[in-house]
Design an enzyme around this catalytic site. Sequence first.
Site, PDB file in Angstrom:
ATOM      1  CB  SER A 148      -0.938   0.011   1.212  1.00  0.00           C
ATOM      2  OG  SER A 148      -1.813  -1.080   1.178  1.00  0.00           O
ATOM      3  CG  HIS A 212      -2.602   4.017   2.821  1.00  0.00           C
ATOM      4  ND1 HIS A 212      -3.937   3.679   2.828  1.00  0.00           N
ATOM      5  CD2 HIS A 212      -1.924   2.845   2.876  1.00  0.00           C
ATOM      6  CE1 HIS A 212      -4.057   2.367   2.880  1.00  0.00           C
ATOM      7  NE2 HIS A 212      -2.855   1.833   2.912  1.00  0.00           N
TER       8      HIS A 212
END
Length: 247
Positions: A148, A212
């Site tokens: 991610s 993220h």
Amino acid sequence: MIGNWATTVGTASRTLRHTSAPVTNALIVLCCLVFLLGPAAGLNPAYGHGDELLTTQRAYFRRWGVVPAELFSGAPGAALTPLTALFVHGSWVHLLGNMLFLHVFGAMTEERMGRGRYLLFYAGCGALALLGYAVAHAGSEQSLVGASGAISAVLGAFLYLFPRARVTSLLPFLFFLPLRFPAWVVLPFWAALQWLAAGHAAQGPGVAYLAHLIGFGLGFLVAWGVFRRTTRVKATPAPAPEGENQP
């Protein structure tokens, strides 16, 4: 996992079938192979069943994932885990969500950056995103796995390089209607959702929203630093290709 709260898939005005992306494709294949051959897929009976399988999975994630407390204690092999964790995923949903985003946004980013630079960018930003998360949770014993952070960096670079590219989004509060917006609208909105979620996320298992955000910011800054003196690609609006699939 990349996709949360709002499901986003994208295609620029030129379709992906015209874009050569061997590095992106190789990363997707590698992540899928690692998952299928590991215990998280649950396909290999040699890893056991029930509680035995869960114990094996936890040991596997701890071995190859980032464990902040071990990373900063100098545990053997821990220094490499910000890289190895990029290829390990915790579930089918985790894997498929990440690979969808990598497939959609990675191809054009790779073509723009060049293969070698793109690979270094992906691995470097991904490792730094996981490292940043580990610094913020230095005492955590939880394993952190997944691509991610690296894929978020790809999103950040895509935003800078292709701000006008049309991105197809499925928003829950709009009954999942497929709507097409420019990247400069969709991706900052996605980043804002990560920021809000990170503020309410408790320590423990779950989505590493902070990774993220770090990855997204790094990706945008790297693209800005490398390409700010060159002309960015302007993608003009175009109708969705016939038969375009939505997740």
